[in-house]
Write an enzyme that holds these catalytic residues in place. Structure first.
Site, PDB file in Angstrom:
ATOM      1  N   CYS A 104       0.776  -1.245  -0.117  1.00  0.00           N
ATOM      2  CA  CYS A 104      -0.079  -0.117   0.044  1.00  0.00           C
ATOM      3  C   CYS A 104       0.763   1.247  -0.161  1.00  0.00           C
ATOM      4  O   CYS A 104       0.126   2.314  -0.396  1.00  0.00           O
ATOM      5  CB  CYS A 104      -1.105   0.094   1.140  1.00  0.00           C
ATOM      6  SG  CYS A 104      -2.099  -1.394   1.353  1.00  0.00           S
ATOM      7  N   HIS A 357      -8.965   3.161  -2.547  1.00  0.00           N
ATOM      8  CA  HIS A 357      -7.440   3.108  -2.392  1.00  0.00           C
ATOM      9  C   HIS A 357      -6.966   1.922  -3.108  1.00  0.00           C
ATOM     10  O   HIS A 357      -6.882   0.714  -3.059  1.00  0.00           O
ATOM     11  CB  HIS A 357      -7.817   2.228  -1.028  1.00  0.00           C
ATOM     12  CG  HIS A 357      -6.106   1.794  -0.650  1.00  0.00           C
ATOM     13  ND1 HIS A 357      -5.096   2.506  -0.928  1.00  0.00           N
ATOM     14  CD2 HIS A 357      -6.087   0.818   0.504  1.00  0.00           C
ATOM     15  CE1 HIS A 357      -3.991   1.651  -0.181  1.00  0.00           C
ATOM     16  NE2 HIS A 357      -4.643   0.778   0.639  1.00  0.00           N
ATOM     17  N   CYS A 388      -0.937   2.743   6.789  1.00  0.00           N
ATOM     18  CA  CYS A 388      -0.743   1.337   7.028  1.00  0.00           C
ATOM     19  C   CYS A 388      -0.352   0.471   5.963  1.00  0.00           C
ATOM     20  O   CYS A 388      -0.508   0.886   4.820  1.00  0.00           O
ATOM     21  CB  CYS A 388      -1.786   0.588   7.897  1.00  0.00           C
ATOM     22  SG  CYS A 388      -3.262  -0.042   6.756  1.00  0.00           S
ATOM     23  N   GLY A 390       0.481  -3.492   4.099  1.00  0.00           N
ATOM     24  CA  GLY A 390       0.420  -4.886   4.513  1.00  0.00           C
ATOM     25  C   GLY A 390       1.699  -5.798   4.817  1.00  0.00           C
ATOM     26  O   GLY A 390       2.788  -5.200   4.464  1.00  0.00           O
TER      27      GLY A 390
END
Length: 412
Positions: A104, A357, A388, A390
């Site tokens: 991300c 996203h 955050c 992954g």
């Protein structure tokens, strides 16, 4: 004893400027999404061309590198996409490029990586970006996780399913109820809708030609995922797909999305030389690891790390752009730092729960919005972009507002 003279090759660190960011409208992943028949690399090409179109004072040959992130580096997101997209966009063949992956935080890492090169003096100016076509390339497509990750109990199996990690964060922080998560999600939708109505969101969007076998050619000019009019009541009835009687739903999470982002990053002196705007100035950044099973808490240690390194405190931050992968992840950050979930400094234009996203693309969306918010708020000196990541990570970048006028008498 005489001091040892500095090496003649030693060089001072230079200020790094975020010039401007742009993005495609974000689409819904899948056969019915606006980009179902559009290639991922063509989305990146649109972004690069738009950056150059908006800044004719930047000679293309002055671009020192092109860093493009993608989480699933396969198919039209593979083949060293930074280089191929640069060629497709018409940049001179002398301009190199590369691909980058931090899930991300791909675009965020593209920015911090080229910023490091600029600060050191290896580059003067670069283009950083990210793309994710989750319709063509679902998360995890083609990967082969080492079975020892699970067999040796390095992580819990839930660590590989992002929705389950969000449920785990709810478990860790029982004060973050589903009701709070739904209230935050409804707020994100409302703030995003207000930002569109007031044209705060829109100027950064790059129109993209789309094609549908049924409908023919079209033009994407706005984000597809938002659900205006969402209320806490409508969210309350949604199913919890990751756990029976759970708390994570499609309504209090970001969706599966397609889209691309890009930004011009430059040494501040180079930007001034070329007459490029300085949207914001990089102060510092940090990445941190956490338990993969609760990856959503990653922004907390990443933020603490960069605050300590820069000598700032959370009270110095006047604007927050936090990626909304899941509402619970944002709320865990806010609770840790004692910030109210309705604080107007936090995601004032809504976030990923509303607009989407597309994984590796999202970091530059956060930066683009913060830069434009800085221009509206000369009383704010510092802001952060944080997300955050992954597999148990977080990333945070602190930025300084070049328009700061100091009139409020505080660092914020």
């Amino acid at each position: 004893m005489a001091a040892t003279p500095l090496s003649p090759t030693a060089r001072a660190v230079r200020n790094v400027a975020f010039v401007e960011g742009v993005r495609t409208p974000f689409g819904k992943a899948g056969e019915k999404g606006i980009y179902a028949n559009t290639r991922a690399d063509d989305l990146v090409v649109k972004v690069i061309r738009e950056l150059l179109r908006r800044h004719p004072g930047l000679p293309p040959e002055r671009v020192d590198d092109v860093a493009i992130a993608a989480t699933t580096q396969i198919g039209d997101q593979g083949l060293t996409i930074g280089r191929t997209a640069a060629l497709l966009a018409g940049l001179p063949r002398s301009v190199p490029g590369y691909a980058i992956d931090r899930m991300c935080a791909g675009a965020m890492t593209a920015v911090t990586t080229v910023a490091g090169g600029i600060g050191f003096g290896a580059y003067d100016i670069a283009i950083a970006g990210g793309v994710e076509h989750m319709g063509r390339h679902p998360m995890g497509e083609g990967v082969d996780p080492n079975p020892r990750i699970i067999a040796d109990k390095l992580v819990d199996p839930s660590a590989l399913v992002m929705g389950q990690t969000a449920e785990n964060v709810h478990d860790r922080f029982p004060a973050i109820t589903k009701q709070r998560a739904d209230a935050y999600a409804a707020q994100s939708q409302e703030r995003y809708a207000d930002a569109v109505k007031t044209a705060k969101i829109g100027p950064e969007l790059v129109p993209v030609a789309t094609r549908s076998p049924e409908l023919g050619w079209g033009l994407a000019t706005e984000d597809e995922p938002p659900r205006p009019g969402t209320t806490v009541e409508t969210l309350a009835g949604l199913r919890t797909p990751f756990r029976p009687h759970g708390r994570v739903t499609a309504g209090n999470s970001a969706g599966l999305n397609d889209g691309a982002t890009g930004a011009i990053i430059a040494a501040e002196d180079t930007a001034r030389e070329l007459g490029l705007p300085i949207g914001m100035r990089m102060v510092g950044y940090a990445f941190a690891g956490v338990d993969p099973e609760v990856m959503g808490i990653g922004p907390v240690p990443a933020t603490e790390k960069v605050l300590a390194r820069t000598g700032l405190s959370i009270s110095d931050i006047g604007l927050f752009e936090i990626n909304e992968a899941f509402a619970v992840q944002v709320l865990s950050f806010l609770d840790h730092f004692g910030i109210d979930q309705e604080d107007p400094r936090v995601n004032p234009w809504g976030g990923a729960i509303a607009c989407g996203h597309p994984l590796a693309a999202s970091g530059i969306r956060l930066m683009t919005q913060l830069s434009r918010q800085f221009a509206e708020h000369p009383e704010v000196r510092y802001g952060i972009t944080t997300m955050c990541i992954g597999l148990g990570m977080g990333g945070t970048v602190i930025w300084e507002n070049p328009a700061y006028d100091g009139t409020n008498g505080s660092a914020k």
